[in-house]
Design a protein around this motif. Structure first.
Motif, short mmCIF file in Angstrom:
data_model
loop_
_atom_site.label_atom_id
_atom_site.label_comp_id
_atom_site.label_asym_id
_atom_site.label_seq_id
_atom_site.Cartn_x
_atom_site.Cartn_y
_atom_site.Cartn_z
N PRO A 156 -57.80 21.19 -1.22
CA PRO A 156 -57.76 21.58 -2.63
C PRO A 156 -57.04 20.54 -3.50
O PRO A 156 -55.97 20.06 -3.16
N PHE A 157 -57.67 20.21 -4.61
CA PHE A 157 -57.13 19.18 -5.50
C PHE A 157 -56.43 19.84 -6.69
O PHE A 157 -56.94 20.78 -7.28
N ARG A 158 -55.25 19.35 -7.01
CA ARG A 158 -54.51 19.84 -8.16
C ARG A 158 -54.08 18.65 -9.00
O ARG A 158 -53.52 17.68 -8.48
N TRP A 159 -54.32 18.72 -10.30
CA TRP A 159 -53.99 17.60 -11.17
C TRP A 159 -52.50 17.27 -11.13
O TRP A 159 -52.10 16.11 -11.14
N ARG A 160 -51.66 18.30 -11.06
CA ARG A 160 -50.22 18.04 -11.06
C ARG A 160 -49.76 17.26 -9.84
O ARG A 160 -48.67 16.67 -9.84
N SER A 161 -50.57 17.28 -8.79
CA SER A 161 -50.19 16.55 -7.58
C SER A 161 -50.35 15.04 -7.74
O SER A 161 -49.79 14.28 -6.95
N VAL A 162 -51.10 14.60 -8.73
CA VAL A 162 -51.30 13.16 -8.93
C VAL A 162 -50.67 12.65 -10.22
O VAL A 162 -50.76 11.47 -10.54
N LEU A 163 -50.00 13.55 -10.94
CA LEU A 163 -49.35 13.15 -12.19
C LEU A 163 -47.85 13.31 -12.02
O LEU A 163 -47.37 14.39 -11.70
N ASP A 164 -47.09 12.23 -12.22
CA ASP A 164 -45.64 12.39 -12.11
C ASP A 164 -45.10 12.80 -13.48
O ASP A 164 -45.46 12.27 -14.50
N GLY A 165 -44.22 13.78 -13.47
CA GLY A 165 -43.72 14.34 -14.72
C GLY A 165 -42.92 13.38 -15.56
O GLY A 165 -42.76 13.57 -16.75
N GLY A 166 -42.39 12.30 -14.96
CA GLY A 166 -41.57 11.38 -15.72
C GLY A 166 -42.34 10.60 -16.76
O GLY A 166 -41.85 10.38 -17.86
N SER A 167 -43.54 10.16 -16.45
CA SER A 167 -44.28 9.31 -17.38
C SER A 167 -45.62 9.90 -17.81
O SER A 167 -46.23 9.40 -18.74
N ARG A 168 -46.07 10.95 -17.16
CA ARG A 168 -47.35 11.55 -17.50
C ARG A 168 -47.19 13.06 -17.65
O ARG A 168 -46.48 13.69 -16.89
N ARG A 169 -47.89 13.61 -18.61
CA ARG A 169 -47.83 15.06 -18.82
C ARG A 169 -49.24 15.60 -18.97
O ARG A 169 -50.02 15.12 -19.79
N LEU A 170 -49.58 16.61 -18.18
CA LEU A 170 -50.89 17.23 -18.26
C LEU A 170 -50.96 18.10 -19.52
O LEU A 170 -50.24 19.09 -19.64
N VAL A 171 -51.82 17.72 -20.45
CA VAL A 171 -51.99 18.49 -21.69
C VAL A 171 -52.90 19.69 -21.43
O VAL A 171 -52.58 20.82 -21.75
N ARG A 172 -54.06 19.42 -20.82
CA ARG A 172 -54.99 20.49 -20.47
C ARG A 172 -55.99 19.96 -19.45
O ARG A 172 -56.19 18.76 -19.34
N SER A 173 -56.57 20.88 -18.70
CA SER A 173 -57.59 20.50 -17.74
C SER A 173 -58.67 21.57 -17.72
O SER A 173 -58.42 22.73 -18.07
N VAL A 174 -59.88 21.17 -17.30
CA VAL A 174 -60.99 22.11 -17.26
C VAL A 174 -61.97 21.67 -16.18
O VAL A 174 -62.15 20.47 -15.94
N PHE A 175 -62.56 22.65 -15.52
CA PHE A 175 -63.62 22.36 -14.56
C PHE A 175 -64.94 22.77 -15.18
O PHE A 175 -65.08 23.90 -15.66
N LEU A 176 -65.91 21.87 -15.19
CA LEU A 176 -67.23 22.15 -15.75
C LEU A 176 -68.28 22.10 -14.65
O LEU A 176 -68.36 21.11 -13.91
N PRO A 177 -69.09 23.14 -14.50
CA PRO A 177 -70.13 23.17 -13.47
C PRO A 177 -71.36 22.36 -13.89
O PRO A 177 -72.48 22.85 -13.92
N VAL A 178 -71.13 21.10 -14.22
CA VAL A 178 -72.21 20.20 -14.65
C VAL A 178 -72.50 19.26 -13.49
O VAL A 178 -71.60 18.65 -12.92
N GLY A 179 -73.78 19.14 -13.13
CA GLY A 179 -74.12 18.32 -11.97
C GLY A 179 -73.47 18.91 -10.73
O GLY A 179 -73.59 20.09 -10.44
N LYS A 180 -72.72 18.08 -10.02
CA LYS A 180 -72.00 18.55 -8.83
C LYS A 180 -70.53 18.82 -9.13
O LYS A 180 -69.68 18.83 -8.24
N GLY A 181 -70.26 19.09 -10.40
CA GLY A 181 -68.92 19.48 -10.81
C GLY A 181 -68.12 18.35 -11.44
O GLY A 181 -68.03 17.25 -10.89
N LEU A 182 -67.55 18.61 -12.63
CA LEU A 182 -66.66 17.66 -13.30
C LEU A 182 -65.30 18.33 -13.50
O LEU A 182 -65.21 19.39 -14.12
#
Length: 219
Positions: A156-182
């Motif tokens: 399972p992939f989580r955006w917060r697992s690849v973003l370090d809180g010190g220099s990057r902040r997740l504003v928003r995320s969304v999964f779109l069922p377009v093609g094989k998934g975006l």
């Protein structure tokens, strides 16, 4: 600074991509991603691609980079992937990206200020590539294509697992069922914006030498 949306540029890139990708199986994601890149006026666009992949999204990114006048970089793992990528994109009648062959850590070493990045979840290094990306001070949009693939579901992939809180902040995320998934994330980076916020929150004490009166202001 921040990303500013241009609906007009997005529409132009979308239409041009539709025309070029009508014969590709995964044209849906290509058109959407192209419109997003052009709409956000991305100046540095990075993607990953490997042998056997569908070239539609790459074509869409090439179209968008033409509209924004930005730099388009494609990271591939080997020479075979490089050859297949160039043949597919140039065969569609668009200018191919600047291709860098090798491990993500070495390939991305000099690529600084990324505004828009597309990685393929079927590539084993996709999460590491996202961690290594040097994003723009104005923020960035990150896209994982083929997000519904079996390889992506096994771990399972989580955006917060690849973003370090010190220099990057997740504003928003969304999964779109377009093609094989975006799987799409809007990321804010500290950069210049963070330093400005620090200045706004700084308290300064001023002492009048004649009266001895102290005044505290927030700058």
């Amino acid at each position: 600074m921040k990303l500013v949306w241009s609906a007009e540029t997005a529409s132009k890139a979308y239409i041009d991509t539709v025309k070029l990708c009508e014969n590709h199986q995964e044209s849906g994601p290509a058109e959407l991603v192209s419109a997003m890149v052009a709409g956000w006026n991305a100046r540095l666009i990075v993607e990953t691609w490997s042998s056997g992949g569908v070239a539609a999204t790459s074509i869409g990114l090439a179209v968008a980079s033409h509209h924004t006048g930005g730099r388009h970089v494609c990271v591939v793992p080997d020479e075979q992937s490089r050859s297949e990528y160039l043949a597919a994109v140039e065969g569609a009648g668009v200018a191919a990206a600047e291709v860098i062959v090798g491990d993500p850590e070495e390939a991305l070493d000099g690529v600084v200020g990324i505004d828009f990045m597309v990685v393929d979840c079927r590539w084993s290094d996709f999460a590491r590539t996202l961690r290594l990306a040097k994003l723009s001070d104005r923020g960035a949009v990150l896209v994982c294509k083929n997000a519904s693939s079996r390889a992506a579901r096994e771990e399972p992939f989580r955006w917060r697992s690849v973003l370090d809180g010190g220099s990057r902040r997740l504003v928003r995320s969304v999964f779109l069922p377009v093609g094989k998934g975006l799987d799409i994330a809007h990321v804010a980076t500290s950069g210049a914006g963070g330093s400005e916020r620090g200045k706004l929150n700084r308290w300064i004490k001023h002492v009048d030498r004649q009266s001895g009166e102290e005044t505290v202001i927030r700058k």
